[in-house]
Design a protein around this motif. Structure first.
Motif, PDB file in Angstrom:
ATOM      1  N   GLN A  21      40.724  33.800  35.854  1.00 14.86           N
ATOM      2  CA  GLN A  21      41.604  32.668  36.110  1.00 14.86           C
ATOM      3  C   GLN A  21      42.569  32.917  37.257  1.00 14.86           C
ATOM      4  OE1 GLN A  21      41.853  29.334  34.533  1.00 14.86           O
ATOM      5  NE2 GLN A  21      39.761  30.113  34.469  1.00 14.86           N
ATOM      6  N   THR A  22      42.798  34.179  37.612  1.00 12.98           N
ATOM      7  CA  THR A  22      43.701  34.473  38.731  1.00 12.98           C
ATOM      8  C   THR A  22      43.138  33.978  40.053  1.00 12.98           C
ATOM      9  OG1 THR A  22      42.772  36.684  39.145  1.00 12.98           O
ATOM     10  CG2 THR A  22      44.575  36.531  37.546  1.00 12.98           C
ATOM     11  N   ASP A  57      55.126  32.806  45.286  1.00  8.57           N
ATOM     12  CA  ASP A  57      54.551  33.900  44.497  1.00  8.57           C
ATOM     13  C   ASP A  57      53.094  34.186  44.862  1.00  8.57           C
ATOM     14  OD1 ASP A  57      56.721  34.525  42.223  1.00  8.57           O
ATOM     15  OD2 ASP A  57      56.691  32.368  42.607  1.00  8.57           O
ATOM     16  N   LEU A  58      52.846  34.358  46.157  1.00  5.94           N
ATOM     17  CA  LEU A  58      51.502  34.757  46.572  1.00  5.94           C
ATOM     18  C   LEU A  58      51.149  36.145  46.034  1.00  5.94           C
ATOM     19  CD1 LEU A  58      52.027  32.421  48.687  1.00  5.94           C
ATOM     20  CD2 LEU A  58      50.601  33.753  50.244  1.00  5.94           C
ATOM     21  N   HIS A  59      52.128  37.045  45.971  1.00  8.85           N
ATOM     22  CA  HIS A  59      51.878  38.426  45.511  1.00  8.85           C
ATOM     23  C   HIS A  59      50.603  38.966  46.163  1.00  8.85           C
ATOM     24  CE1 HIS A  59      55.097  38.699  42.501  1.00  8.85           C
ATOM     25  NE2 HIS A  59      54.830  37.444  42.198  1.00  8.85           N
ATOM     26  N   MET A  60      50.562  38.874  47.478  1.00 12.34           N
ATOM     27  CA  MET A  60      49.334  39.166  48.215  1.00 12.34           C
ATOM     28  C   MET A  60      48.962  40.643  48.163  1.00 12.34           C
ATOM     29  SD  MET A  60      46.953  37.649  49.892  1.00 12.34           S
ATOM     30  CE  MET A  60      47.666  36.068  50.321  1.00 12.34           C
ATOM     31  N   ILE A  61      47.649  40.866  48.046  1.00 10.33           N
ATOM     32  CA  ILE A  61      47.038  42.194  48.061  1.00 10.33           C
ATOM     33  C   ILE A  61      45.930  42.161  49.109  1.00 10.33           C
ATOM     34  CG2 ILE A  61      45.776  43.927  46.721  1.00 10.33           C
ATOM     35  CD1 ILE A  61      46.938  42.594  44.195  1.00 10.33           C
ATOM     36  N   PRO A  62      45.772  43.214  49.921  1.00  7.41           N
ATOM     37  CA  PRO A  62      44.659  43.241  50.877  1.00  7.41           C
ATOM     38  C   PRO A  62      43.321  42.997  50.175  1.00  7.41           C
ATOM     39  CG  PRO A  62      46.167  45.032  51.337  1.00  7.41           C
ATOM     40  CD  PRO A  62      46.625  44.412  50.057  1.00  7.41           C
ATOM     41  N   GLY A 273      49.927  33.742  42.673  1.00  5.33           N
ATOM     42  CA  GLY A 273      49.506  35.113  42.418  1.00  5.33           C
ATOM     43  C   GLY A 273      50.258  35.715  41.261  1.00  5.33           C
ATOM     44  N   GLN A 274      50.155  37.018  41.138  1.00  9.46           N
ATOM     45  CA  GLN A 274      50.804  37.785  40.103  1.00  9.46           C
ATOM     46  C   GLN A 274      50.766  39.247  40.528  1.00  9.46           C
ATOM     47  OE1 GLN A 274      47.998  35.666  39.186  1.00  9.46           O
ATOM     48  NE2 GLN A 274      46.851  37.261  40.274  1.00  9.46           N
TER      49      GLN A 274
END
Length: 298
Positions: A21-22, A57-62, A273-274
């Motif tokens: 779901q993310t 709250d994108l909480h971005m990760i590569p 995001g989270q």
């Protein structure tokens, strides 16, 4: 033993679904009649609404290519104003990915405030502390937020952190004010206190986390609309969408979505995001928001 096996299988299936779901990105849309009659005609946009795209709250990760594609695609909505209420990062190497996601939106009029997950990296958490509403101490491991802020400003977005801003977007006169993240007491409302310019067509308050002490102050000063993020809509919700916690002192009923807050309207983003240490969402998919601000009835 059989019941234990079945329970274990159920928990594993739930966690797997919550992780999937993310990446189930949504757009939430609302219509809000706040403008004086004739405002849009005077602005000569040819549109029936002033459209605000709210991302948070994108909480971005590569490597999060699907998130990059979804956020970039929001430019096709042709928003008149983009608001970013922080927590863009979840990794020290994520700034290029966040800029890639927001790329086309940075060419539009925009404003932002940051959250503590722009300043400091996330860390592993005990999920029970989250569910009990216990506030977690930041890691104080610095993230490269200064470069991201510089890129936002270079492209034309305005930093509303402890600032009162006035500008036009699509011919609509805006009065904005924002504070730093209230979740860790970084807000200094005294720096922006006071009523917005009465000549503004629309007044907007920005804050990352929806804490009542700040919302009360904005509402008392006469702002029409407050935009916040931080809650992730609860992130782990009960069937039917009822939030268990908000991670702030706003009530659970208003953990996300558009609601009245006294004389002011408040929209809390469900977030896109989270934390990379909590990659689950249950009955609470990630979402951006499009607010179509229309004229009030005469």
């Amino acid at each position: 033993m059989k019941l234990r096996t079945l329970f274990g299988a159920f928990c594993l299936s739930t966690l797997t679904w919550a992780n999937l779901q993310t990446r189930n990105f949504h757009l939430q849309e609302y219509e809000l009649p706040l403008l004086q009659p004739g405002t849009l005609r005077r602005a000569k946009t040819g549109k029936r609404s002033f459209d605000i795209l709210h991302v948070s709250d994108l909480h971005m990760i590569p490597g999060q290519r699907r998130k990059v594609e979804f956020v970039s695609s929001l430019d096709a909505l042709d928003p008149d104003l983009v608001i970013n209420t922080g927590d863009n990062l979840s990794d020290e190497q994520a700034v290029p990915w966040a800029l890639d996601a927001l790329g086309p939106l940075l060419d539009r009029p925009g404003a932002f405030v940051f959250g503590t997950n722009d300043y400091w990296a996330p860390r592993p958490v005990n999920p029970l502390k989250y569910l009990t509403g216990t506030k977690r101490e930041p890691s104080y491991v610095d993230l490269p937020w200064q470069g991201m802020r510089a890129a936002f400003i270079e492209r034309g977005w305005r930093d509303a952190t402890h600032q009162r801003l006035e500008f036009k977007a699509s011919g609509v006169r805006l009065a904005l004010a924002g504070v730093d993240d209230p979740h860790h007491q970084l807000d200094e409302y005294a720096q922006v206190a006071g009523a917005p310019n009465r000549d503004a067509d629309l007044s907007i308050a920005l804050l990352h986390a929806p804490y009542r002490r700040v919302l009360d102050a904005f509402e008392a000063d006469g702002y029409q609309l407050a935009l916040a993020g931080h809650t992730h809509g609860g992130q782990i919700r009960l069937p039917g969408g009822k939030a268990i916690v908000t991670n702030a002192d706003i009530d659970r009923r208003r953990a996300s979505g558009l609601h009245r807050y006294g004389r002011m309207w408040m929209e809390v983003s469900q977030g896109l995001g989270q934390s990379k240490y909590a990659p689950v969402r249950l009955f609470c998919p990630p979402a951006a928001t499009l607010l179509r601000v229309t004229e009030r009835a005469e």
